[in-house]
Write a protein that holds these residues in place. Structure first.
Motif, PDB file in Angstrom:
ATOM      1  N   VAL A   1      -3.379  12.122   2.435  1.00 33.08           N
ATOM      2  CA  VAL A   1      -4.296  13.256   2.525  1.00 33.08           C
ATOM      3  C   VAL A   1      -4.176  14.076   1.251  1.00 33.08           C
ATOM      4  O   VAL A   1      -3.084  14.482   0.852  1.00 33.08           O
ATOM      5  N   VAL A   2      -5.307  14.300   0.589  1.00 35.40           N
ATOM      6  CA  VAL A   2      -5.310  15.025  -0.682  1.00 35.40           C
ATOM      7  C   VAL A   2      -5.768  16.460  -0.443  1.00 35.40           C
ATOM      8  O   VAL A   2      -6.821  16.702   0.152  1.00 35.40           O
ATOM      9  N   VAL A   3      -4.958  17.411  -0.896  1.00 29.58           N
ATOM     10  CA  VAL A   3      -5.322  18.816  -0.784  1.00 29.58           C
ATOM     11  C   VAL A   3      -6.083  19.218  -2.037  1.00 29.58           C
ATOM     12  O   VAL A   3      -5.609  19.026  -3.156  1.00 29.58           O
ATOM     13  N   ASN A   4      -7.291  19.745  -1.866  1.00 24.67           N
ATOM     14  CA  ASN A   4      -8.137  20.149  -2.991  1.00 24.67           C
ATOM     15  C   ASN A   4      -7.734  21.535  -3.453  1.00 24.67           C
ATOM     16  O   ASN A   4      -8.044  22.543  -2.814  1.00 24.67           O
ATOM     17  N   ASP A   5      -7.010  21.607  -4.577  1.00 23.03           N
ATOM     18  CA  ASP A   5      -6.550  22.895  -5.098  1.00 23.03           C
ATOM     19  C   ASP A   5      -7.705  23.805  -5.485  1.00 23.03           C
ATOM     20  O   ASP A   5      -7.624  25.028  -5.367  1.00 23.03           O
ATOM     21  N   ASP A   6      -8.809  23.204  -5.978  1.00 17.97           N
ATOM     22  CA  ASP A   6      -9.961  24.009  -6.402  1.00 17.97           C
ATOM     23  C   ASP A   6     -10.547  24.758  -5.209  1.00 17.97           C
ATOM     24  O   ASP A   6     -10.902  25.934  -5.300  1.00 17.97           O
ATOM     25  N   THR A   7     -10.624  24.046  -4.075  1.00 21.96           N
ATOM     26  CA  THR A   7     -11.172  24.669  -2.866  1.00 21.96           C
ATOM     27  C   THR A   7     -10.288  25.815  -2.415  1.00 21.96           C
ATOM     28  O   THR A   7     -10.764  26.880  -2.031  1.00 21.96           O
TER      29      THR A   7
ATOM     30  N   GLY B   1       0.807  -1.212   0.000  1.00 22.85           N
ATOM     31  CA  GLY B   1       0.000   0.000   0.000  1.00 22.85           C
ATOM     32  C   GLY B   1       0.839   1.260   0.000  1.00 22.85           C
ATOM     33  O   GLY B   1       0.436   2.292  -0.553  1.00 22.85           O
ATOM     34  N   VAL B   2       2.032   1.197   0.608  1.00 19.69           N
ATOM     35  CA  VAL B   2       2.938   2.344   0.607  1.00 19.69           C
ATOM     36  C   VAL B   2       3.484   2.571  -0.801  1.00 19.69           C
ATOM     37  O   VAL B   2       3.649   3.713  -1.239  1.00 19.69           O
ATOM     38  N   LYS B   3       3.749   1.478  -1.520  1.00 19.77           N
ATOM     39  CA  LYS B   3       4.228   1.597  -2.904  1.00 19.77           C
ATOM     40  C   LYS B   3       3.181   2.265  -3.789  1.00 19.77           C
ATOM     41  O   LYS B   3       3.518   2.874  -4.803  1.00 19.77           O
ATOM     42  N   GLU B   4       1.905   2.152  -3.389  1.00 16.98           N
ATOM     43  CA  GLU B   4       0.825   2.780  -4.142  1.00 16.98           C
ATOM     44  C   GLU B   4       0.581   4.220  -3.702  1.00 16.98           C
ATOM     45  O   GLU B   4      -0.324   4.879  -4.196  1.00 16.98           O
ATOM     46  N   GLY B   5       1.388   4.691  -2.763  1.00 19.21           N
ATOM     47  CA  GLY B   5       1.249   6.074  -2.313  1.00 19.21           C
ATOM     48  C   GLY B   5       0.623   6.225  -0.943  1.00 19.21           C
ATOM     49  O   GLY B   5       0.399   7.346  -0.477  1.00 19.21           O
ATOM     50  N   GLY B   6       0.325   5.110  -0.273  1.00 25.70           N
ATOM     51  CA  GLY B   6      -0.293   5.162   1.045  1.00 25.70           C
ATOM     52  C   GLY B   6       0.695   5.524   2.143  1.00 25.70           C
ATOM     53  O   GLY B   6       1.904   5.614   1.921  1.00 25.70           O
ATOM     54  N   VAL B   7       0.151   5.738   3.332  1.00 24.75           N
ATOM     55  CA  VAL B   7       0.970   6.121   4.490  1.00 24.75           C
ATOM     56  C   VAL B   7       0.937   4.992   5.525  1.00 24.75           C
ATOM     57  O   VAL B   7      -0.140   4.538   5.921  1.00 24.75           O
ATOM     58  N   LEU B   8       2.120   4.552   5.951  1.00 18.06           N
ATOM     59  CA  LEU B   8       2.213   3.481   6.940  1.00 18.06           C
ATOM     60  C   LEU B   8       1.990   4.040   8.343  1.00 18.06           C
ATOM     61  O   LEU B   8       2.624   5.019   8.737  1.00 18.06           O
TER      62      LEU B   8
END
Length: 209
Positions: A182-188, A114-121
């Motif tokens: 955690v994804v930061v919403n640039d549009d917001t 999951g970390v290889k997919e971009g997740g956080v351990l």
């Protein structure tokens, strides 16, 4: 264990006495438990640090107390809040033939898928309480996270049968998990800037005609 730590009896007294001992390279402590009454002692700070570095804080330490050799484990370490140096230790004298309860560090090995997919351990629990004979206390308990995918975890129940001692933690306690980033919403964020601009425009005084 090839390191024998000498523990010297000490008089209990004022705080200034303990400070003086520490300045002299001594570590105040207390030994209690199997065949030992509650005994205030001092140990050589550097020798104690060397033993902990070699055997870990969960190891069994051989202590020479007034000519008698005893086996003991650390049950409490008090540190200076500012410097992080050890100020005082509690040592429990033990019977090597009986099981005891100790806290052992959890070491996560392997790179989670999951970390290889971009997740956080995440590692919610960094120590496990186990019941084991002193001679079998491990330096750490390894948990292989290689197969942990996104939104997956490993609980105590999943490793309980893989170790040769009793784990006292609850089955549902999580040892390792992988969470989405955690994804930061640039549009917001952009909308917020626009709103601020609108406020400023509204507050701006009208130009004279």
């Amino acid at each position: 264990m090839d390191i024998i730590l000498e523990a010297k009896p000490r008089e209990t007294g004022a705080h200034s006495t303990l400070t003086k001992l520490r300045h002299e390279g001594q570590l105040p402590g207390v030994i209690y438990g199997y065949k030992v009454a509650n005994k205030p002692v001092t140990l050589d700070y550097k020798e104690m640090a060397k033993a902990v570095q070699k055997f870990g804080s969960a190891g069994v330490f051989k202590i020479d107390l007034e000519g008698n050799q005893i086996n003991a484990v650390l049950t409490d370490i008090q540190r200076c809040a500012l410097k992080g140096t050890v100020k005082h230790v509690d040592l429990l004298s033990i019977n090597m033939a009986e099981e005891l309860e100790v806290d052992v560090p959890v070491m996560v090995i392997g790179e989670a898928s999951g970390v290889k997919e971009g997740g956080v351990l995440m590692q919610p629990i960094r120590e496990l309480k186990i019941k084991v004979k002193p001679s079998n206390i491990p330096e750490s308990i390894e948990v292989d996270a290689s197969n942990v995918g996104m939104n997956e975890s490993i609980s105590v129940a999943e490793i309980r049968s893989t170790v040769p001692f009793e784990i006292l933690n609850a089955d549902e306690d999580t040892l390792v998990s992988v969470t989405p980033p955690v994804v930061v919403n640039d549009d917001t964020a952009g909308q917020g800037d626009t709103e601020n601009q609108d406020i400023k425009a509204t507050e701006a005084p009208e130009s004279e005609s």
